[in-house]
Design an enzyme around this catalytic site. Structure first.
Site, PDB file in Angstrom:
ATOM      1  N   ASN A 139      34.602  39.320  42.707  1.00  0.00           N
ATOM      2  CA  ASN A 139      33.882  38.899  41.510  1.00  0.00           C
ATOM      3  C   ASN A 139      32.636  38.118  41.906  1.00  0.00           C
ATOM      4  O   ASN A 139      32.569  36.897  41.778  1.00  0.00           O
ATOM      5  CB  ASN A 139      34.806  38.055  40.619  1.00  0.00           C
ATOM      6  CG  ASN A 139      34.258  37.876  39.229  1.00  0.00           C
ATOM      7  OD1 ASN A 139      33.650  36.861  38.906  1.00  0.00           O
ATOM      8  ND2 ASN A 139      34.462  38.877  38.383  1.00  0.00           N
TER       9      ASN A 139
ATOM     10  N   GLY B 103      35.620  34.421  38.703  1.00  0.00           N
ATOM     11  CA  GLY B 103      34.696  34.027  39.748  1.00  0.00           C
ATOM     12  C   GLY B 103      33.278  33.867  39.226  1.00  0.00           C
ATOM     13  O   GLY B 103      33.044  33.748  38.018  1.00  0.00           O
TER      14      GLY B 103
ATOM     15  N   ARG C 265      30.791  35.892  38.766  1.00  0.00           N
ATOM     16  CA  ARG C 265      30.341  36.837  37.742  1.00  0.00           C
ATOM     17  C   ARG C 265      30.966  36.510  36.399  1.00  0.00           C
ATOM     18  O   ARG C 265      30.285  36.543  35.368  1.00  0.00           O
ATOM     19  CB  ARG C 265      30.665  38.276  38.140  1.00  0.00           C
ATOM     20  CG  ARG C 265      30.075  39.305  37.154  1.00  0.00           C
ATOM     21  CD  ARG C 265      30.437  40.734  37.542  1.00  0.00           C
ATOM     22  NE  ARG C 265      29.634  41.703  36.809  1.00  0.00           N
ATOM     23  CZ  ARG C 265      29.948  42.196  35.610  1.00  0.00           C
ATOM     24  NH1 ARG C 265      31.048  41.803  34.999  1.00  0.00           N
ATOM     25  NH2 ARG C 265      29.160  43.074  35.022  1.00  0.00           N
ATOM     26  N   CYS C 266      32.255  36.210  36.382  1.00  0.00           N
ATOM     27  CA  CYS C 266      32.931  35.874  35.120  1.00  0.00           C
ATOM     28  C   CYS C 266      32.266  34.687  34.434  1.00  0.00           C
ATOM     29  O   CYS C 266      32.225  34.623  33.204  1.00  0.00           O
ATOM     30  CB  CYS C 266      34.400  35.546  35.374  1.00  0.00           C
ATOM     31  SG  CYS C 266      35.437  36.961  35.788  1.00  0.00           S
ATOM     32  N   MET C 267      31.770  33.736  35.222  1.00  0.00           N
ATOM     33  CA  MET C 267      31.247  32.486  34.666  1.00  0.00           C
ATOM     34  C   MET C 267      29.792  32.572  34.246  1.00  0.00           C
ATOM     35  O   MET C 267      29.200  31.538  33.903  1.00  0.00           O
ATOM     36  CB  MET C 267      31.410  31.361  35.695  1.00  0.00           C
ATOM     37  CG  MET C 267      32.844  31.007  36.014  1.00  0.00           C
ATOM     38  SD  MET C 267      32.980  29.534  37.062  1.00  0.00           S
ATOM     39  CE  MET C 267      32.120  30.068  38.545  1.00  0.00           C
TER      40      MET C 267
END
Length: 423
Positions: A365, A408, A410-412
């Site tokens: 991620n 991770g 990218r998610c945030m």
């Protein structure tokens, strides 16, 4: 400590994203706040966290993440800052209060009291109530049957600890934003607040929107912009087949893509989104969990009448006929759609145990800041080593507490503006 950014246009950066790896210009984050302090062993499973994070440390880690982005010239916007500014508009306040109190569990007496309570709050206070939630023992008045029977520490408005993962509630396709529809009940209000920001904040005036939280389930973590005009959509625990189809119809009707790859993924916690399995780190390179790479398939979806088949009076593409190709290995289907010979795979590790551990810790991620530059959690030593061996500059950040919600870099982060890739 950083604070929520104001968001009035500070420069002439245009909005829009057409790839995963174009130079990142503007990004939307959410700094962990009081909503994480509401997590307990009794409610963390329902609120989709695997543990109880150390909030102060999570904030320090997130501040370092934001600063790493700023150091690379990225404009960082904060969700709560945008929300507070949007809530200055009476229409936005009314909408926010109505949707927050729409649950059938409140009852008429308590809902009526809370409506007045929230209507009297300042924009800053209202932002706090909407994101951190309201407990029964924090209600002053409105004493009816519901509040009498609830435990004192029960929430009448749930906190939103997953706001941290801004990628899920919106996705940009070129100069349009798709408001997603989150599958888990604990996250429904996140995308309602995101839609409110894009609808009412002056920073986004005139931006055309797609989809919406009332539609079929699609989550941003399942959407990868592999190349201009090529979109991969994971279908699994969070994004439904109907959601993937509806999104395909919308982007085809708007002329935003020529191919959508529907990618089935296992319906389990470790692979909740496509971006827990793979993310782009260059225009032709992808970091991928090797334990599923060989089995990952894709169905190429295209308009049956070609890329110009959009119907102007049919914005959802309902009258479009879709062509669905036979399943192919994901890397093969992706390379064909992208018009390249090979989409190069970078494994999280050849040892299957190491690969499984680092996939769980969001080794796949990553957030691309530019071609061949990516942010990754420092703890994924093997994955980061393999990225660097493949010519990728790795910007390492700490994530021991941020990762407790299974997400991770990218998610945030929700990219709002990226440079187009060179032709």
């Amino acid at each position: 400590m950083t604070t929520d950014s104001s968001s009035a246009p500070a420069d002439d950066r245009s909005l829009g994203v057409d790839s995963e790896v174009g130079r990142l210009r503007t990004v939307l984050l959410h700094r962990p706040g009081p909503e994480l302090q509401r997590l307990t062993p009794r409610n963390n499973d329902r609120l989709l966290f695997d543990g109880i994070p150390w909030v102060a440390r999570a904030q320090d880690e997130h501040d370092a993440f934001a600063e790493a982005l700023r150091a690379r010239g990225v404009e960082v916007l904060h969700l709560t800052g945008l929300l507070t500014e949007a809530l200055a508009a009476p229409a936005a306040r009314d909408e926010a209060i109505r949707t927050a109190l729409a649950g059938l569990h409140l009852g008429t007496t308590l809902r009526g009291h809370l409506t007045g309570f929230l209507a009297d709050a300042s924009p800053e206070e209202l932002t706090g109530h909407l994101t951190a939630g309201i407990r029964n023992d924090e209600v002053r008045g409105g004493f009816g049957l519901v509040t009498s029977l609830l435990a004192s520490d029960d929430f009448v408005v749930d906190p939103l600890p997953n706001l941290l993962f801004t990628r899920d509630s919106s996705v940009w396709f070129r100069d349009r934003v798709a408001i997603t529809s989150l599958a888990m009940p604990a996250r429904t209000r996140e995308t309602q607040l995101t839609e409110l920001i894009y609808t009412h904040h002056p920073r986004f005036a005139g931006v055309a929107a797609l989809h919406g939280w009332r539609h079929e389930h699609v989550e941003g973590g399942d959407v990868l912009l592999l190349a201009p005009g090529v979109v991969a959509v994971g279908v699994g625990e969070r994004t439904t087949p109907a959601g993937a189809e509806q999104l395909a119809r919308e982007v085809f009707a708007a002329g935003l893509a020529h191919t959508v790859l529907a990618v089935p993924i296992a319906q389990q916690r470790a692979t909740m989104h496509l971006d827990t399995v793979c993310t782009m780190v260059d225009a032709d390179k992808i970091v991928m969990y090797p334990n599923v790479a060989d089995a990952l398939q894709a169905y190429a979806v295209t308009p049956a009448d070609g890329p110009d088949a959009a119907v102007a009076a049919d914005p959802d593409g309902d009258r479009l006929t879709l062509r669905v190709a036979e399943a192919e290995p994901f890397l093969v289907a992706a390379a064909k759609a992208m018009g390249i010979d090979t989409l190069h795979q970078i494994d999280t590790g050849l040892d299957p145990v190491t690969a499984e551990r680092e996939q769980w810790d969001d080794g796949n991620n990553t957030l691309a800041l530019a071609p061949r530059v990516a942010v990754a959690y420092e703890r994924n030593i093997e994955t980061n080593r393999r990225l660097e061996e493949a010519g990728i500059e790795v910007v390492r950040i700490a994530g021991s507490e941020l990762g407790s919600g299974r997400g991770g870099p990218r998610c945030m982060s929700c990219p709002i503006a990226r440079d187009p890739l060179p032709g």
